[in-house]
Design a protein around this motif. Structure first.
Motif, PDB file in Angstrom:
ATOM      1  N   SER A 153       0.814  -1.212   0.000  1.00  0.00           N
ATOM      2  CA  SER A 153       0.000   0.000   0.000  1.00  0.00           C
ATOM      3  C   SER A 153       0.845   1.258   0.000  1.00  0.00           C
ATOM      4  N   ARG A 157       2.115   1.237  -4.003  1.00  0.00           N
ATOM      5  CA  ARG A 157       1.010   2.066  -4.506  1.00  0.00           C
ATOM      6  C   ARG A 157       1.282   3.557  -4.297  1.00  0.00           C
ATOM      7  N   SER A 164      -2.740  -1.070  -8.240  1.00  0.00           N
ATOM      8  CA  SER A 164      -3.291  -2.280  -7.623  1.00  0.00           C
ATOM      9  C   SER A 164      -2.169  -3.269  -7.328  1.00  0.00           C
ATOM     10  N   TRP A 166      -1.548  -5.225  -4.597  1.00  0.00           N
ATOM     11  CA  TRP A 166      -1.722  -6.107  -3.455  1.00  0.00           C
ATOM     12  C   TRP A 166      -1.586  -7.576  -3.817  1.00  0.00           C
ATOM     13  N   ASP A 178     -14.500  -3.304   3.300  1.00  0.00           N
ATOM     14  CA  ASP A 178     -14.207  -4.050   2.078  1.00  0.00           C
ATOM     15  C   ASP A 178     -14.117  -3.085   0.901  1.00  0.00           C
ATOM     16  N   THR A 179     -13.051  -3.226   0.120  1.00  0.00           N
ATOM     17  CA  THR A 179     -12.790  -2.335  -1.014  1.00  0.00           C
ATOM     18  C   THR A 179     -12.559  -3.170  -2.252  1.00  0.00           C
ATOM     19  N   GLY A 181     -11.114  -4.920  -5.260  1.00  0.00           N
ATOM     20  CA  GLY A 181      -9.743  -5.090  -5.708  1.00  0.00           C
ATOM     21  C   GLY A 181      -8.730  -5.300  -4.603  1.00  0.00           C
ATOM     22  N   VAL A 182      -9.116  -5.015  -3.351  1.00  0.00           N
ATOM     23  CA  VAL A 182      -8.194  -5.187  -2.219  1.00  0.00           C
ATOM     24  C   VAL A 182      -8.496  -6.527  -1.553  1.00  0.00           C
ATOM     25  N   THR A 228      -9.295   3.407  -7.017  1.00  0.00           N
ATOM     26  CA  THR A 228      -9.738   3.189  -5.650  1.00  0.00           C
ATOM     27  C   THR A 228      -8.798   2.216  -4.957  1.00  0.00           C
ATOM     28  N   GLY A 229      -8.783   2.256  -3.647  1.00  0.00           N
ATOM     29  CA  GLY A 229      -7.938   1.350  -2.884  1.00  0.00           C
ATOM     30  C   GLY A 229      -7.393   2.030  -1.654  1.00  0.00           C
ATOM     31  N   TRP A 230      -6.345   1.442  -1.114  1.00  0.00           N
ATOM     32  CA  TRP A 230      -5.706   2.001   0.072  1.00  0.00           C
ATOM     33  C   TRP A 230      -4.213   2.140  -0.168  1.00  0.00           C
TER      34      TRP A 230
END
Length: 268
Positions: A153, A157, A164, A166, A178-179, A181-182, A228-230
């Motif tokens: 992350s 990222r 993406s 992960w 919950d996200t 793709g993660v 999107t993501g973290w």
């Protein structure tokens, strides 16, 4: 028993109400007053306490584990005392607050050395115990999986720009929503060698980044990732990203050492 989910209960008044054995999850409490009430045997996990004022209270057997930015007790800010005591107890902890590239490289070298010792300690246990939770915390394997997620992350990222990055066995923290793709496979049971192979790759990635890190890069900000993501798709100071990785590595090793000691007692 009432079940309130996805409801707006703002402005509700509870008076002479028994809320024992109640669970609050993802609840927003702002401008809340708690007056002449009793709070016994409470567990608060993964929660932010910001701007909380407690006056006229009896605090007995209060156990806090987490980041303490400012904590004033009877007019005394005890946060600096806590930081100083933790630095004294854990030699090397102060190195996790570097301000220049050489300091980051030194901190990472120390972390790799310390983790090598922790992994050696874990190998002496029955492999099944490395999937065992202690007091509801992550197992040893899950801890290593989470550190993979943290590196993916904040390094791959946030700093390197992979939208993406992960690994399927990476593990976000429990309270993260919950996200798409993660990954979040809590049922996976990889072996220690499997997670260590991934971890060695992530450690090498951080090492390469730090070996090439310049003062200018350290003082810069990341380019936002358009996905999107973290972490969220915005810009971050590079030093903040790297400090986050150092902190994750340092703190989770202490948790792992604590739990390994308990698992060793169980084996004995």
């Amino acid at each position: 028993m009432g079940d309130f989910t996805d409801q707006d209960l703002s402005g509700t008044r509870f008076e002479r109400v028994d809320l024992s054995n109640t669970r609050f999850e993802r609840v927003h409490l702002e401008h809340v007053e708690i007056i002449s009430s009793e709070m016994y045997d409470m567990t608060i996990t993964g929660t932010d306490l910001i701007g909380v004022r407690m006056h006229g209270v009896d605090i007995i057997d209060l156990d806090i584990k987490g980041y303490v930015g400012k904590l004033t007790v009877n007019g005394v800010d005890v946060a600096p005392m806590i930081e100083a005591e933790l630095d004294r107890r854990h030699p090397g902890r102060a190195k996790m607050r570097p301000t220049e590239p050489a300091g980051y490289r030194e901190a990472w070298e120390l972390l790799e050395e310390l983790w090598d010792g922790t992994v050696d300690r874990a190998r002496r246990l029955d492999p099944a115990l490395l999937h065992e939770s202690v007091d509801g915390e992550w197992s040893f394997i899950e801890t290593l999986r989470h550190l993979t997620f943290a590196t993916d992350s904040w390094v791959s990222r946030a700093i390197e720009g992979d939208p993406s990055p992960w690994h399927p066995l990476g593990l976000p923290w429990d309270e993260m929503e919950d996200t798409p793709g993660v990954p979040r496979d809590r049922e996976a049971r990889p072996s220690l060698d499997e997670v260590l192979e991934i971890r060695r790759d992530r450690q090498a990635r951080v090492r390469r980044l730090l070996d090439q890190l310049t003062p200018e890069q350290l003082a810069s900000e990341t380019d936002p990732v358009d996905a999107t993501g973290w972490p969220p798709p915005r810009s971050f100071p590079v030093d903040e990203c790297l400090r986050t990785v150092l902190n994750e590595e340092w703190e989770h090793r202490l948790y792992a050492e604590r739990d390994l000691a308990i698992l060793e007692e169980r084996r004995a």
